[in-house]
Design an enzyme around this catalytic site. Structure first.
Site, PDB file in Angstrom:
ATOM      1  N   ILE A  14      -3.203   3.792  -6.743  1.00 14.59           N
ATOM      2  CA  ILE A  14      -3.349   2.654  -7.667  1.00 14.59           C
ATOM      3  C   ILE A  14      -4.305   1.587  -7.126  1.00 14.59           C
ATOM      4  O   ILE A  14      -4.899   0.846  -7.901  1.00 14.59           O
ATOM      5  CB  ILE A  14      -1.958   2.062  -8.020  1.00 14.59           C
ATOM      6  N   VAL A  36       3.768   1.469  -1.906  1.00 15.08           N
ATOM      7  CA  VAL A  36       2.653   0.978  -2.716  1.00 15.08           C
ATOM      8  C   VAL A  36       2.355  -0.490  -2.394  1.00 15.08           C
ATOM      9  O   VAL A  36       1.205  -0.930  -2.417  1.00 15.08           O
ATOM     10  CB  VAL A  36       2.913   1.244  -4.215  1.00 15.08           C
ATOM     11  N   ASP A  37       3.381  -1.247  -2.075  1.00 12.42           N
ATOM     12  CA  ASP A  37       3.241  -2.662  -1.721  1.00 12.42           C
ATOM     13  C   ASP A  37       2.321  -2.816  -0.502  1.00 12.42           C
ATOM     14  O   ASP A  37       1.362  -3.604  -0.523  1.00 12.42           O
ATOM     15  CB  ASP A  37       4.649  -3.204  -1.421  1.00 12.42           C
ATOM     16  N   SER A 120      10.423   1.444  -8.199  1.00 10.58           N
ATOM     17  CA  SER A 120      11.778   1.720  -7.682  1.00 10.58           C
ATOM     18  C   SER A 120      12.054   3.185  -7.321  1.00 10.58           C
ATOM     19  O   SER A 120      13.148   3.484  -6.842  1.00 10.58           O
ATOM     20  CB  SER A 120      12.891   1.271  -8.662  1.00 10.58           C
ATOM     21  N   THR A 121      11.091   4.080  -7.548  1.00 14.38           N
ATOM     22  CA  THR A 121      11.410   5.506  -7.314  1.00 14.38           C
ATOM     23  C   THR A 121      11.091   5.971  -5.898  1.00 14.38           C
ATOM     24  O   THR A 121      11.289   7.146  -5.573  1.00 14.38           O
ATOM     25  CB  THR A 121      10.658   6.424  -8.301  1.00 14.38           C
ATOM     26  N   TYR A 124      13.308   2.581  -2.905  1.00 17.82           N
ATOM     27  CA  TYR A 124      14.463   2.055  -3.646  1.00 17.82           C
ATOM     28  C   TYR A 124      15.294   3.146  -4.340  1.00 17.82           C
ATOM     29  O   TYR A 124      16.304   2.845  -4.966  1.00 17.82           O
ATOM     30  CB  TYR A 124      14.007   0.992  -4.647  1.00 17.82           C
TER      31      TYR A 124
HETATM   32  P1  ADP Z   1       9.999   1.037  -4.403  1.00 14.81           P
HETATM   33  O1  ADP Z   1      10.415   0.224  -3.196  1.00 14.81           O
HETATM   34  O2  ADP Z   1       9.950   0.194  -5.664  1.00 14.81           O
HETATM   35  O3  ADP Z   1      10.787   2.291  -4.557  1.00 14.81           O
HETATM   36  P2  ADP Z   1       7.709   2.479  -3.243  1.00 14.81           P
HETATM   37  O4  ADP Z   1       6.379   1.902  -2.914  1.00 14.81           O
HETATM   38  O5  ADP Z   1       8.569   2.931  -2.112  1.00 14.81           O
HETATM   39  O6  ADP Z   1       8.446   1.351  -4.132  1.00 14.81           O
HETATM   40  O7  ADP Z   1       7.550   3.681  -4.249  1.00 14.81           O
HETATM   41  C1  ADP Z   1       7.237   3.537  -5.614  1.00 14.81           C
HETATM   42  C2  ADP Z   1       6.297   4.645  -6.034  1.00 14.81           C
HETATM   43  O8  ADP Z   1       4.971   4.294  -5.627  1.00 14.81           O
HETATM   44  C3  ADP Z   1       6.589   6.007  -5.401  1.00 14.81           C
HETATM   45  O9  ADP Z   1       6.400   7.009  -6.399  1.00 14.81           O
HETATM   46  C4  ADP Z   1       5.497   6.121  -4.337  1.00 14.81           C
HETATM   47  O10 ADP Z   1       5.161   7.484  -4.062  1.00 14.81           O
HETATM   48  C5  ADP Z   1       4.359   5.447  -5.053  1.00 14.81           C
HETATM   49  N1  ADP Z   1       3.202   5.020  -4.250  1.00 14.81           N
HETATM   50  C6  ADP Z   1       3.093   4.818  -2.916  1.00 14.81           C
HETATM   51  N2  ADP Z   1       1.829   4.465  -2.593  1.00 14.81           N
HETATM   52  C7  ADP Z   1       1.117   4.436  -3.761  1.00 14.81           C
HETATM   53  C8  ADP Z   1      -0.244   4.171  -4.122  1.00 14.81           C
HETATM   54  N3  ADP Z   1      -1.154   3.824  -3.203  1.00 14.81           N
HETATM   55  N4  ADP Z   1      -0.601   4.270  -5.440  1.00 14.81           N
HETATM   56  C9  ADP Z   1       0.296   4.598  -6.387  1.00 14.81           C
HETATM   57  N5  ADP Z   1       1.590   4.850  -6.117  1.00 14.81           N
HETATM   58  C10 ADP Z   1       1.992   4.787  -4.830  1.00 14.81           C
END
Ligand code: ADP
Length: 175
Positions: A14, A36-37, A120-121, A124
């Site tokens: 993303i 992702v954060d 959240s997937t 979380y």
């Molecule tokens: P949460 O704490 O809300 O569960 P996460 O970041 O652990 O957030 O995961 C949420 C989703 O984002 C998961 O499907 C993860 O694989 C995905 N994710 C992680 N990195 C990226 C990225 N760079 N771009 C898009 N999605 C991502």
């Protein structure tokens, strides 16, 4: 108008998306984290953390907006998904609220192209299929009333399983 016309899923990172806003699956402190954060903060640069610190935090189920700084995206909408605790703690409503409040914020700021991760997937642990149904339902409902103000909502799946799940749920919705 058919709201599904403006909704798609792609597999990717993303942080590379050139859209008006990417949505961040943040935590209540807005101080960055893993998943992702962490990727969004790394790609945006330290100004993003400074902007988040000025906001001060965000309750679960709500959203806040900052510029995108070093990202191709013009803005980041930070929303805080629920930690899955078995489903009896209002997790479904809170997750739905993340999608609604993020879209409402985008609308308020005149943003027309938005990309969402699977909130959240990850860490979380919200069950993927249920989370996907909530995401698709909320985005579709929003577009059915505000579709003229939003051009494109993209679900960005990081992994294959997430991509396939969104593709299946979207296909069912299009029937
Ligand atoms: P949460 O704490 O809300 O569960 P996460 O970041 O652990 O957030 O995961 C949420 C989703 O984002 C998961 O499907 C993860 O694989 C995905 N994710 C992680 N990195 C990226 C990225 N760079 N771009 C898009 N999605 C991502």
């Amino acid at each position: 108008m058919n709201p599904m016309r403006n909704v798609s899923v792609v597999q990717g990172d993303i942080t590379t998306f050139d859209v008006d806003a990417i949505v961040n699956a943040a935590n209540t402190s807005l101080r960055g984290g893993g998943g992702v954060d962490g990727a969004i903060h790394r790609a945006a640069g330290p100004q993003l953390l400074q902007a988040c610190e000025r906001i001060g935090g965000c309750p679960t189920g709500e959203a806040r907006i900052t510029p995108g700084f070093g990202l191709p995206a013009r803005h980041v909408v930070h929303t805080v998904g629920p930690v899955w605790g078995g489903g009896t703690r209002g997790e479904a409503d809170l997750l739905a609220s993340c999608y609604r409040t993020s879209l409402a914020l985008a609308l308020e700021h005149g943003l027309r192209t938005i990309a969402f991760p699977a909130i959240s997937t990850g860490v979380y642990r919200f069950p993927l299929e249920r989370a996907t149904r909530i995401a698709v339902r909320e985005v579709t409902a929003f577009l059915s009333t505000h579709g003229d103000a939003i051009d494109q909502v993209t679900f960005v799946a990081f992994d294959r399983e997430t991509f396939e799940t969104y593709r299946r749920v979207l296909a069912e919705e299009q029937k």
